[in-house]
Motif scaffolding. Structure first.
Motif, PDB file in Angstrom:
ATOM      1  N   CYS A  78      49.880 -25.317 -10.762  1.00  0.00           N
ATOM      2  CA  CYS A  78      49.986 -25.957 -12.213  1.00  0.00           C
ATOM      3  C   CYS A  78      51.459 -26.684 -12.191  1.00  0.00           C
ATOM      4  O   CYS A  78      52.089 -26.768 -11.312  1.00  0.00           O
ATOM      5  N   SER A  79      51.128 -27.393 -13.348  1.00  0.00           N
ATOM      6  CA  SER A  79      52.271 -28.497 -13.675  1.00  0.00           C
ATOM      7  C   SER A  79      53.581 -27.868 -13.718  1.00  0.00           C
ATOM      8  O   SER A  79      54.760 -28.833 -13.415  1.00  0.00           O
ATOM      9  N   ASP A  80      53.806 -26.581 -13.878  1.00  0.00           N
ATOM     10  CA  ASP A  80      55.047 -26.097 -13.856  1.00  0.00           C
ATOM     11  C   ASP A  80      55.608 -25.645 -12.696  1.00  0.00           C
ATOM     12  O   ASP A  80      56.578 -24.943 -12.608  1.00  0.00           O
ATOM     13  N   GLY A  81      54.783 -25.754 -11.774  1.00  0.00           N
ATOM     14  CA  GLY A  81      55.106 -25.289 -10.389  1.00  0.00           C
ATOM     15  C   GLY A  81      54.743 -23.814  -9.965  1.00  0.00           C
ATOM     16  O   GLY A  81      54.754 -23.532  -8.783  1.00  0.00           O
ATOM     17  N   SER A  82      54.013 -23.224 -11.014  1.00  0.00           N
ATOM     18  CA  SER A  82      53.535 -21.920 -10.579  1.00  0.00           C
ATOM     19  C   SER A  82      51.972 -21.853 -10.221  1.00  0.00           C
ATOM     20  O   SER A  82      51.412 -23.216  -9.938  1.00  0.00           O
ATOM     21  N   TYR A  83      51.513 -20.811  -9.350  1.00  0.00           N
ATOM     22  CA  TYR A  83      50.191 -20.739  -8.878  1.00  0.00           C
ATOM     23  C   TYR A  83      49.431 -19.969  -9.733  1.00  0.00           C
ATOM     24  O   TYR A  83      49.774 -18.932 -10.237  1.00  0.00           O
ATOM     25  N   TYR A  84      48.026 -20.419  -9.666  1.00  0.00           N
ATOM     26  CA  TYR A  84      46.896 -19.612 -10.437  1.00  0.00           C
ATOM     27  C   TYR A  84      46.051 -19.183  -9.327  1.00  0.00           C
ATOM     28  O   TYR A  84      45.394 -20.072  -8.701  1.00  0.00           O
ATOM     29  N   THR A  85      45.470 -17.968  -9.383  1.00  0.00           N
ATOM     30  CA  THR A  85      44.408 -17.567  -8.193  1.00  0.00           C
ATOM     31  C   THR A  85      43.184 -17.290  -9.029  1.00  0.00           C
ATOM     32  O   THR A  85      43.346 -16.698  -9.973  1.00  0.00           O
ATOM     33  N   GLY A  86      42.323 -17.700  -8.612  1.00  0.00           N
ATOM     34  CA  GLY A  86      40.827 -17.430  -9.637  1.00  0.00           C
ATOM     35  C   GLY A  86      39.540 -17.315  -8.393  1.00  0.00           C
ATOM     36  O   GLY A  86      39.956 -17.549  -7.154  1.00  0.00           O
ATOM     37  N   SER A  87      38.629 -17.209  -9.003  1.00  0.00           N
ATOM     38  CA  SER A  87      37.291 -17.231  -8.213  1.00  0.00           C
ATOM     39  C   SER A  87      36.142 -17.670  -9.012  1.00  0.00           C
ATOM     40  O   SER A  87      36.266 -17.613 -10.215  1.00  0.00           O
ATOM     41  N   THR A  88      35.089 -18.222  -8.459  1.00  0.00           N
ATOM     42  CA  THR A  88      34.027 -18.945  -9.094  1.00  0.00           C
ATOM     43  C   THR A  88      32.863 -18.826  -8.196  1.00  0.00           C
ATOM     44  O   THR A  88      32.961 -18.624  -7.269  1.00  0.00           O
ATOM     45  N   ASN A  89      31.568 -19.216  -8.735  1.00  0.00           N
ATOM     46  CA  ASN A  89      30.530 -19.186  -7.916  1.00  0.00           C
ATOM     47  C   ASN A  89      30.150 -20.607  -7.985  1.00  0.00           C
ATOM     48  O   ASN A  89      29.212 -21.210  -7.363  1.00  0.00           O
ATOM     49  N   ASN A  90      31.009 -21.503  -8.687  1.00  0.00           N
ATOM     50  CA  ASN A  90      30.763 -23.121  -8.475  1.00  0.00           C
ATOM     51  C   ASN A  90      32.025 -23.812  -8.615  1.00  0.00           C
ATOM     52  O   ASN A  90      32.945 -24.006  -9.666  1.00  0.00           O
ATOM     53  N   MET A  91      32.468 -24.028  -7.389  1.00  0.00           N
ATOM     54  CA  MET A  91      33.913 -24.685  -7.200  1.00  0.00           C
ATOM     55  C   MET A  91      34.376 -25.785  -7.934  1.00  0.00           C
ATOM     56  O   MET A  91      35.219 -26.045  -8.672  1.00  0.00           O
ATOM     57  N   ASP A  92      33.307 -26.786  -7.712  1.00  0.00           N
ATOM     58  CA  ASP A  92      33.442 -28.061  -8.284  1.00  0.00           C
ATOM     59  C   ASP A  92      33.237 -27.988 -10.031  1.00  0.00           C
ATOM     60  O   ASP A  92      34.400 -28.684 -10.606  1.00  0.00           O
TER      61      ASP A  92
END
Length: 96
Positions: free
Chosen positions: A10-24
């Motif tokens: 993220c723009s503040d230098g933090s990480y976001y972890t997620g999951s999805t069935n359509n990456m794009d």
């Protein structure tokens, strides 16, 4: 149905972890402020890492696992330093 676990910077230098069935599609949603509330407030985001799975539920399970990791452990994963992961799991109180 395929699934992906991913880590965004993220723009503040933090990480976001997620999951999805359509990456794009999901990455575009994050970039357009239509993803998670967390990333919406920290645009722009950059895709740093992803893992592909044959099932979305496996990707979701992996997301929950990695979300609980420290920043250093996530960085070791993204850098391919898999041998370092067990050592980064130790609680400070356990290190002597």
């Amino acid at each position: 149905m395929k699934g992906w676990m991913y880590i965004l910077l993220c723009s503040d230098g933090s990480y976001y972890t997620g999951s999805t069935n359509n990456m794009d599609k999901r990455y575009i949603e994050h970039q357009n402020g239509k993803g998670a509330n967390y990333t919406k407030k920290r645009l722009p985001v950059k895709l740093l890492y992803y893992e592909e799975y044959s099932r979305i539920d496996t990707a979701f399970y992996r997301e929950k696992q990695v979300q609980g990791w420290s920043r250093k452990k996530k960085e070791a994963l993204m850098e391919g330093k898999l041998d370092a992961l067990p050592g980064l799991s130790k609680a400070y109180r356990d290190i002597k």
